[in-house]
Write an enzyme that holds these catalytic residues in place. Structure first.
Site, short mmCIF file in Angstrom:
data_model
loop_
_atom_site.label_atom_id
_atom_site.label_comp_id
_atom_site.label_asym_id
_atom_site.label_seq_id
_atom_site.Cartn_x
_atom_site.Cartn_y
_atom_site.Cartn_z
N GLY A 11 0.83 -1.20 0.00
CA GLY A 11 0.00 0.00 0.00
C GLY A 11 0.86 1.25 0.00
N VAL A 57 13.94 13.01 -9.71
CA VAL A 57 13.15 13.12 -8.48
C VAL A 57 12.82 14.57 -8.13
CG1 VAL A 57 13.83 10.90 -7.50
CG2 VAL A 57 15.28 12.89 -7.10
N SER A 58 12.89 15.45 -9.14
CA SER A 58 12.52 16.85 -8.90
C SER A 58 11.01 16.92 -8.68
CB SER A 58 12.85 17.71 -10.12
OG SER A 58 14.23 17.71 -10.34
N GLY A 102 5.54 -1.78 3.69
CA GLY A 102 5.03 -2.27 4.97
C GLY A 102 5.45 -3.71 5.24
N ASP A 103 4.69 -4.35 6.09
CA ASP A 103 4.99 -5.71 6.55
C ASP A 103 5.30 -6.71 5.44
OD1 ASP A 103 5.13 -6.04 9.17
OD2 ASP A 103 3.14 -6.94 9.46
N SER A 105 6.08 -6.18 2.37
CA SER A 105 7.26 -5.78 1.59
C SER A 105 8.52 -6.16 2.35
CB SER A 105 7.26 -4.27 1.37
OG SER A 105 5.97 -3.84 1.07
N THR A 125 4.33 2.99 5.42
CA THR A 125 2.94 2.54 5.51
C THR A 125 2.18 3.49 6.42
OG1 THR A 125 1.46 0.87 6.44
CG2 THR A 125 3.69 0.86 7.28
N ASP A 127 -0.04 2.54 8.37
CA ASP A 127 -0.56 1.76 9.50
C ASP A 127 0.25 1.91 10.79
OD1 ASP A 127 -2.49 0.77 7.77
OD2 ASP A 127 -1.30 -0.98 7.22
N ASP A 129 2.61 0.07 11.80
CA ASP A 129 2.63 -1.27 12.41
C ASP A 129 3.96 -2.00 12.21
OD1 ASP A 129 2.44 -1.58 9.69
OD2 ASP A 129 0.93 -3.16 9.75
N MET A 169 -8.50 3.09 8.88
CA MET A 169 -7.58 2.01 8.45
C MET A 169 -6.54 1.67 9.53
SD MET A 169 -6.64 2.51 4.44
CE MET A 169 -7.69 1.83 3.16
N ARG A 171 -4.97 -1.94 9.42
CA ARG A 171 -4.63 -3.36 9.23
C ARG A 171 -4.12 -4.04 10.50
NH1 ARG A 171 -2.64 -6.39 4.44
NH2 ARG A 171 -2.21 -4.53 3.29
N LYS A 213 -25.44 13.94 26.58
CA LYS A 213 -24.85 14.02 25.24
C LYS A 213 -25.94 14.18 24.20
CE LYS A 213 -20.54 11.50 25.30
NZ LYS A 213 -19.77 12.74 25.26
N GLU A 222 -10.46 -0.67 11.29
CA GLU A 222 -10.96 -1.56 10.24
C GLU A 222 -10.77 -3.04 10.59
OE1 GLU A 222 -8.73 -1.16 6.59
OE2 GLU A 222 -6.85 -1.67 7.56
N GLN A 251 -7.57 7.99 3.15
CA GLN A 251 -6.50 8.11 4.15
C GLN A 251 -5.11 7.85 3.58
OE1 GLN A 251 -8.24 6.01 8.02
NE2 GLN A 251 -9.08 5.19 6.15
O1 F6P Z 1 -1.37 -1.16 4.63
C1 F6P Z 1 -2.00 0.01 4.23
C2 F6P Z 1 -3.48 -0.24 4.03
O2 F6P Z 1 -4.07 0.98 3.61
C3 F6P Z 1 -4.21 -0.79 5.24
O3 F6P Z 1 -4.53 0.20 6.17
C4 F6P Z 1 -5.40 -1.43 4.58
O4 F6P Z 1 -5.89 -2.52 5.36
C5 F6P Z 1 -4.86 -1.94 3.28
O5 F6P Z 1 -3.68 -1.20 3.03
C6 F6P Z 1 -5.77 -1.83 2.10
O6 F6P Z 1 -5.16 -2.47 1.03
P1 F6P Z 1 -5.58 -2.30 -0.50
O7 F6P Z 1 -5.16 -0.92 -0.93
O8 F6P Z 1 -4.82 -3.36 -1.19
O9 F6P Z 1 -7.06 -2.43 -0.55
#
Ligand code: F6P
Length: 319
Positions: A11, A57-58, A102-103, A105, A125, A127, A129, A169, A171, A213, A222, A251
């Site tokens: 992602g 990369v400009s 992320g994870d 990768s 990422t 996330d 995480d 989001m 994950r 309230k 999610e 997001q």
């Molecule tokens: O890892 C980033 C993320 O946006 C997570 O928050 C989410 O669960 C997932 O990727 C969504 O993946 P995709 O873009 O493949 O639907």
């Protein structure tokens, strides 16, 4: 080291472009050639590799997404797929690879390193995480986006005296939801790190309304439940109009906030420094404000990500 490859995978996250730029410009400053791989491991497998120059990369530091492209490529779990990737890297004369992602990768980077091709992992990422780092590239921009969305939902749910259930989001990691809930003044939250029951949540909401309230926001990480179904259940139980909103991929986009640009730039430069020192198989992080590096296999297999229980407990007192 003469030639370095760089790719973004999984992602996308705002700030990945800054990280690529950091890698490219530092490598070139050090007299190292740099090659960009399109669409992550997929492009690596398909040998879509192009040389990058200082001006390739400009004007990308301000842009969300990744100009190299990214992909989810489950076939990279197969050894034969990776063997082809290593063949392509070697055929292009590339000595080491910087993987920004992320994870999943990181898993690819671990496997390539185990199979003899040195990789450096950069945590990219939304996330937050990844183990061995306090923050990941993209997290603070996504947090900003989520909070802006919550603010907007607050306006309308306050006008209509409604309850709003918002899916955020992450994950399996509650950082984005927890921090967005605190910053957005959400009244209730459901995150994977803390056990909950729907009955308790409804009870808490009822108590909130009994105390006066007029509206409420429930932040939900999610993959925990169906927010539309939860909104219906709350509406029936609390007898108060309730709507669900899934923030979704909004997001992931947008111009990175300064912190993500700076983090990406610093980590990109640091990756090249490590490779020059002869260090492969490392994962880069930032801990207590300092750049650090850990054994990438250790980070993935053994390290734990701390959960900010203090912040959670503070949040509960503010609701
Ligand atoms: O890892 C980033 C993320 O946006 C997570 O928050 C989410 O669960 C997932 O990727 C969504 O993946 P995709 O873009 O493949 O639907």
């Amino acid at each position: 080291i003469k030639k370095i490859g760089v790719l973004t995978s999984g992602g996308d996250a705002p700030g990945m472009n800054a990280a690529i730029r950091g890698v490219v410009r530092t490598a070139l400053t050090e007299g190292i050639e740099i090659y960009g791989i399109e669409d992550g491991y997929l492009g690596l497998y398909e040998n879509r590799i192009k040389q990058l120059h200082r001006y390739s990369v400009s004007d990308i530091i301000t842009r969300g997404g990744t100009f190299l492209g990214s992909a989810r490529f489950p076939a990279f779990k197969e050894k034969e797929t990776r063997a082809k990737a290593i063949e392509n890297l070697k055929a292009n004369g590339i000595d080491a690879l910087v993987v920004i992602g992320g994870d999943g990768s990181y898993m690819g980077a671990v496997r390539l390193t185990e199979e003899g091709f040195p990789c450096i992992g950069l945590p990219g990422t939304i996330d937050n995480d990844i183990r061995g780092t306090d923050y990941t590239i993209g997290y603070f921009t996504a947090l900003q986006t989520a909070v802006e969305a919550i603010d907007r939902l607050r306006d309308t749910c306050s006008s209509h005296h409604r309850i709003s259930v918002i899916e955020i989001m992450g994950r399996g990691c509650g950082d984005l939801t927890l921090n967005a809930a605190v910053a957005g003044g959400c009244e209730f939250m459901i995150i994977p790190e803390v056990a909950y029951t729907k009955e308790d949540l409804i009870q808490e909401i009822k108590q909130g309304f009994a105390k006066g309230k007029k509206h409420a926001i429930v932040a939900v990480a999610e993959h925990m439940l169906d927010v539309n179904a939860l909104a219906k259940d709350i509406e029936v139980a609390v007898q108060h109009e309730t709507r669900a909103t899934v923030l979704g991929h909004v997001q992931r986009g947008g111009s990175p906030v300064p912190y993500d640009r700076i983090l990406g730039s610093r980590m990109g430069a640091y990756a090249v420094e490590l490779l020059i020192q002869g260090q492969g198989g490392r994962s880069i992080g930032i801990q207590n404000g300092k750049l650090v590096h850990h054994d990438i296999m250790d980070a993935l297999n053994n390290m734990k990500r701390p959960f900010d229980l203090d912040l959670y407990n503070t949040a509960k007192r503010l609701f």
